[in-house]
Scaffold this motif. Structure first.
Motif, short mmCIF file in Angstrom:
data_model
loop_
_atom_site.label_atom_id
_atom_site.label_comp_id
_atom_site.label_asym_id
_atom_site.label_seq_id
_atom_site.Cartn_x
_atom_site.Cartn_y
_atom_site.Cartn_z
N PHE B 18 0.95 -1.17 -0.14
CA PHE B 18 -0.08 -0.13 -0.12
C PHE B 18 0.75 1.13 -0.02
O PHE B 18 1.90 1.37 0.73
N LEU B 19 0.49 2.01 -0.75
CA LEU B 19 0.96 3.69 -0.71
C LEU B 19 -0.07 4.52 -0.10
O LEU B 19 -0.95 4.46 -0.57
N ILE B 20 0.35 5.07 1.09
CA ILE B 20 -0.66 5.62 1.78
C ILE B 20 -0.20 7.29 1.94
O ILE B 20 0.76 7.36 2.59
N SER B 21 -1.09 8.12 1.82
CA SER B 21 -0.92 9.56 1.93
C SER B 21 -0.69 9.91 3.32
O SER B 21 -0.89 9.34 4.58
N GLU B 22 -0.13 11.21 3.54
CA GLU B 22 0.13 11.74 4.84
C GLU B 22 -1.20 11.95 5.81
O GLU B 22 -1.13 11.96 7.02
N THR B 23 -2.29 11.79 5.08
CA THR B 23 -3.51 11.91 5.73
C THR B 23 -4.41 10.48 6.08
O THR B 23 -5.43 10.41 6.33
N GLY B 24 -3.42 9.52 5.63
CA GLY B 24 -4.07 8.23 5.69
C GLY B 24 -5.09 7.60 4.83
O GLY B 24 -5.40 6.58 4.83
N GLU B 25 -4.88 8.37 3.34
CA GLU B 25 -5.57 7.81 2.34
C GLU B 25 -4.89 6.71 1.61
O GLU B 25 -3.50 6.94 1.42
N VAL B 26 -5.54 5.62 1.07
CA VAL B 26 -4.75 4.81 0.41
C VAL B 26 -4.68 5.05 -1.10
O VAL B 26 -5.70 5.34 -1.68
N LEU B 27 -3.42 5.66 -1.52
CA LEU B 27 -3.40 6.14 -2.95
C LEU B 27 -3.10 4.88 -4.05
O LEU B 27 -3.58 5.07 -5.05
N GLN B 28 -2.48 3.96 -3.44
CA GLN B 28 -2.34 2.83 -4.39
C GLN B 28 -2.12 1.51 -3.62
O GLN B 28 -1.79 1.52 -2.52
N ARG B 29 -2.70 0.37 -4.24
CA ARG B 29 -2.61 -0.97 -3.48
C ARG B 29 -2.16 -1.90 -4.35
O ARG B 29 -2.51 -1.89 -5.72
N ARG B 30 -1.72 -2.91 -3.94
CA ARG B 30 -1.10 -4.21 -4.95
C ARG B 30 -1.13 -5.43 -4.30
O ARG B 30 -0.55 -5.35 -2.86
N VAL B 31 -1.70 -6.56 -4.69
CA VAL B 31 -1.73 -7.91 -4.10
C VAL B 31 -0.93 -8.84 -5.12
O VAL B 31 -1.13 -8.72 -6.25
#
Lengths: 298, 298
Positions: B18-31
């Motif tokens: 997961f790539l998570i923003s400073e505010t806790g938002e998931v910007l990208q995910r990969r499985v």
């Protein structure tokens, strides 16, 4: 006047054949891997000949009685389950005739069914139970699918199966615990069994306490050689506790077992505070099939 | 000042990045199927590059945190278990640094151990538990080896594993029941599950009630399609009852699950009369790893 008896305990994977004298003495016995799963369609007369043809020729006057899976849908003839409660005479009366290769007749015994909340069936065990000669009591036949049986007024009134032996094999051979388990050495068997009996009293149940074997080994607190005996004792103790919940703590429990099963169940019964009386499977079968053969003749 | 976060839930068979923003938002995910068992010795920097190298290049300022089996003996580095009771800050403080292919640093989180009578361990689940943000309560993480966890004063005080999912697989795929089970059709799933939940209340225990599926099918009283749902519900209900015996009937149970596990556990909790609060594993992981990353930075 009593006759000699040729009796087969003919199961799925194995057959046990006995030649029994008029006085109940075992004159000859034979164990073979020719269970019913190895018998081709139409092959039963030849399979009997291979298993006990010499017994038949030696005693052409003997009655021939076949018990176990030989009476199932995949057996020689399907002898329909007798519904509990069932007396020895009712079991004997439901036997079906088959014709041997020499033209003489044999009787295939039925199994029993029980509809005590859950439906359950057995084939072969009923003969051992009859052999215990109980008027009232409770019996335990350990195995791949252990059976517990209640007898009242000389009749089998209800029973229940437990897949204890099969679940042991699955956990020991196919689960994540299999990789950690080793052959017991030294006092591994005694220590593992003792720990398994203790674990059965923990509140986490089977799904938690079985897994403990893994974490205890990973944590360096259990030896690989203790894993199998631990699982075995844990499962047997669960079976006994569950059967006590189903049937009450009737005493003594009539245990039909020999060898390692007799040892492991005896230890678990002792830990559970339940006195037992032990009969070997062979003794129970001989007495039971003799009793049922008398019912056939009467 | 908060930083973005690259977080991996890196298990034995699978990795979630997961790539998570400073505010806790998931910007990208990969499985991906690149679990640690597929990573060769010395191959972790390259494996990370394949899983999340693009996240790293996109946000060179991000903290990188790796949770799960990647911290085990067979992982990138062995981060020793933190003994319970453990707070989020204690977990974060036991993280170990590793160096990525580009020379920057990442933190491998530890697992937890518990010695509450029986020894137990977890890796990865602790991060999800932290993500629940509980001050006091009980959580259930269903799976191959389900975990139940108790939290007091914001610390994980104890936990226990149940091999529910694995035993289901063994019974469904490898036991005598496997031959009778069929793919559920029509209302088989609902009927089988309902019967499994009811059977869990019978006194015969797991070894008897699991076997009932066989005899009920043989007796024409259960469809092959009901066998799997029956076993699943039976096992889940046993897990819940056993966990209630271990931890008491604390309410609500914080269930971390989605998909079919969320459905089957929800039904079993309802049958047990235990209210639940559900969080998805992804939401719990994101919240937990964000909380632990803050502990690293502090």
């Amino acid at each position: 006047m009593p006759k000699p008896l040729i009796a087969l305990d003919w199961g799925t994977t194995r057959a046990r054949a006995f030649l029994i004298s008029e006085t109940g003495e075992v004159l000859q016995r034979r164990v073979a891997d020719q269970g019913i799963q190895s018998v081709p369609a139409g092959g039963y007369p030849a399979a009997f000949e291979a298993l006990a043809g010499d017994f038949r020729r030696a005693r052409p006057d003997a009655a021939v009685v076949l018990a176990g899976m030989v009476g199932s849908r995949n057996g020689w003839v399907e002898a329909a389950y007798v519904a509990c409660p069932a007396s020895p005479d009712e079991i004997a009366a439901a036997g079906l005739p088959v014709t041997l290769a020499d033209g003489t007749s044999a009787t295939v015994l039925p199994g029993l069914s029980c509809d005590d909340g859950a439906f359950d069936v057995m084939r072969g065990e009923e003969t051992l139970i009859v052999g215990l000669g109980l008027e009232d009591g409770i019996a335990c036949l350990p195995g791949t699918h252990s059976k517990w049986i209640e007898i009242r007024d000389g009749r089998i009134v209800r029973f229940a199966s437990f897949m204890t032996g099969e679940v042991y094999g699955l956990l020991r051979q196919h689960s994540i615990l299999a990789r950690l388990a080793e052959e017991p050495a030294g006092d591994d068997a005694a220590v593992g069994a003792s720990r398994g009996l203790a674990a059965a009293n923990r509140p986490g149940g089977l799904l938690n306490t079985a897994f403990s074997a893994r974490t205890e080994v990973l944590g360096g607190r259990m030896k690989g050689g203790e894993v199998g005996p631990y699982l075995s004792a844990l499962l047997v103790a669960h079976e006994i506790a569950s059967a006590a919940a189903l049937f009450g703590r009737q005493q003594p429990v009539h245990l039909v077992a020999d060898g390692v099963l007799a040892e492991s169940y005896s230890a678990a019964f002792e830990a559970a505070g339940l006195p037992i009386a032990i009969t070997t499977p062979e003794a129970a079968f001989i007495a039971g099939v003799t009793r049922l053969a008398a019912g056939l003749a009467s």
